[in-house]
Design a protein around this motif. Structure first.
Motif, mmCIF file in Angstrom:
data_model
loop_
_atom_site.group_PDB
_atom_site.id
_atom_site.type_symbol
_atom_site.label_atom_id
_atom_site.label_comp_id
_atom_site.label_asym_id
_atom_site.label_seq_id
_atom_site.Cartn_x
_atom_site.Cartn_y
_atom_site.Cartn_z
ATOM 1 N N LEU A 31 -0.852 11.801 -8.049
ATOM 2 C CA LEU A 31 -1.217 12.654 -6.848
ATOM 3 C C LEU A 31 -0.369 13.916 -6.252
ATOM 4 O O LEU A 31 1.117 13.433 -6.647
ATOM 5 N N HIS A 32 -0.617 14.985 -5.854
ATOM 6 C CA HIS A 32 0.222 16.200 -5.771
ATOM 7 C C HIS A 32 -0.379 16.869 -4.516
ATOM 8 O O HIS A 32 -1.470 16.856 -4.100
ATOM 9 N N GLY A 33 0.591 17.581 -3.793
ATOM 10 C CA GLY A 33 0.047 18.374 -2.682
ATOM 11 C C GLY A 33 -0.436 17.973 -1.672
ATOM 12 O O GLY A 33 0.109 16.828 -1.076
ATOM 13 N N ALA A 34 -1.762 18.243 -1.064
ATOM 14 C CA ALA A 34 -2.182 17.502 0.202
ATOM 15 C C ALA A 34 -2.708 16.290 0.075
ATOM 16 O O ALA A 34 -2.814 15.188 0.821
ATOM 17 N N ALA A 35 -3.464 15.882 -1.361
ATOM 18 C CA ALA A 35 -3.853 14.550 -1.554
ATOM 19 C C ALA A 35 -2.905 13.567 -1.620
ATOM 20 O O ALA A 35 -3.033 12.559 -0.887
ATOM 21 N N LYS A 36 -1.374 13.961 -2.059
ATOM 22 C CA LYS A 36 -0.502 12.852 -1.990
ATOM 23 C C LYS A 36 0.167 12.802 -0.628
ATOM 24 O O LYS A 36 0.298 11.715 -0.094
ATOM 25 N N THR A 37 0.002 13.894 0.078
ATOM 26 C CA THR A 37 0.621 14.033 1.609
ATOM 27 C C THR A 37 -0.437 12.990 2.372
ATOM 28 O O THR A 37 -0.041 12.163 3.140
ATOM 29 N N SER A 38 -1.690 13.061 2.267
ATOM 30 C CA SER A 38 -2.707 12.349 2.598
ATOM 31 C C SER A 38 -2.809 10.902 2.459
ATOM 32 O O SER A 38 -2.671 10.059 3.101
ATOM 33 N N PHE A 39 -2.448 10.766 1.047
ATOM 34 C CA PHE A 39 -2.379 9.200 0.663
ATOM 35 C C PHE A 39 -1.283 8.555 1.208
ATOM 36 O O PHE A 39 -1.284 7.132 1.858
ATOM 37 N N LEU A 40 -0.022 9.107 1.205
ATOM 38 C CA LEU A 40 1.282 8.631 1.774
ATOM 39 C C LEU A 40 1.101 8.285 3.146
ATOM 40 O O LEU A 40 1.453 7.361 3.748
ATOM 41 N N LYS A 41 0.453 9.237 3.961
ATOM 42 C CA LYS A 41 0.124 8.983 5.506
ATOM 43 C C LYS A 41 -0.512 7.790 5.716
ATOM 44 O O LYS A 41 -0.060 7.008 6.484
ATOM 45 N N LYS A 42 -1.490 7.675 4.912
ATOM 46 C CA LYS A 42 -2.479 6.393 5.112
ATOM 47 C C LYS A 42 -1.653 5.220 4.744
ATOM 48 O O LYS A 42 -1.765 4.115 5.361
ATOM 49 N N CYS A 43 -1.162 5.073 3.411
ATOM 50 C CA CYS A 43 -0.343 4.187 2.855
ATOM 51 C C CYS A 43 0.665 3.789 3.884
ATOM 52 O O CYS A 43 0.657 2.403 4.010
ATOM 53 N N ASN A 44 1.607 4.454 4.293
ATOM 54 C CA ASN A 44 2.621 4.236 5.160
ATOM 55 C C ASN A 44 2.295 3.512 6.588
ATOM 56 O O ASN A 44 2.874 2.450 6.895
ATOM 57 N N ALA A 45 1.008 3.966 6.860
ATOM 58 C CA ALA A 45 0.249 3.573 8.245
ATOM 59 C C ALA A 45 -0.039 1.857 8.018
ATOM 60 O O ALA A 45 -0.004 1.176 8.782
ATOM 61 N N ASP A 46 -0.724 1.917 6.902
ATOM 62 C CA ASP A 46 -1.202 0.612 6.631
ATOM 63 C C ASP A 46 -0.071 -0.646 6.377
ATOM 64 O O ASP A 46 -0.388 -1.675 6.966
ATOM 65 N N ALA A 47 1.027 0.006 5.648
ATOM 66 C CA ALA A 47 2.183 -0.762 5.518
ATOM 67 C C ALA A 47 2.781 -1.002 6.961
ATOM 68 O O ALA A 47 3.225 -2.311 7.353
#
Length: 93
Positions: free
Chosen positions: A36-52
């Motif tokens: 993942l790169h760019g906006a897709a990576k940012t969105s994924f990291l935001k959701k992943c970190n919130a879930d964690a």
């Protein structure tokens, strides 16, 4: 006795930061695996970190309970809880 709550609060805060850092590394590794790169990576990291972060307090409480069951104190307890919380964040049992 008044300092005990402060010590417990500081320990919980430290463990929270450690769990968050472990989650950041895990989420970043997952994003890299998914290429993942760019906006897709940012969105994924935001959701992943919130879930964690949402699952970390429950994992930490379970680790604290396990440490108490093993009658661990001091540095041994801190080390055990830190490793247990990191393992829980990484999905190990």
């Amino acid at each position: 006795m008044k300092s005990l709550p402060r010590i417990l609060f500081a320990a919980a805060l430290t463990l929270g930061f450690a769990a968050a850092h472990a989650a950041d590394a895990t989420c970043d590794a997952q994003a890299t695996d998914k290429k993942l790169h760019g906006a897709a990576k940012t969105s994924f990291l935001k959701k992943c970190n919130a879930d964690a972060a949402a699952s970390a307090p429950a994992g930490n409480a379970a680790c604290e309970t396990k440490a108490a069951d093993k009658k661990l104190h001091g540095a041994a307890k801190n080390s055990f809880v830190k490793k247990c919380t990191a393992d829980a964040a990484a999905g190990k049992s």
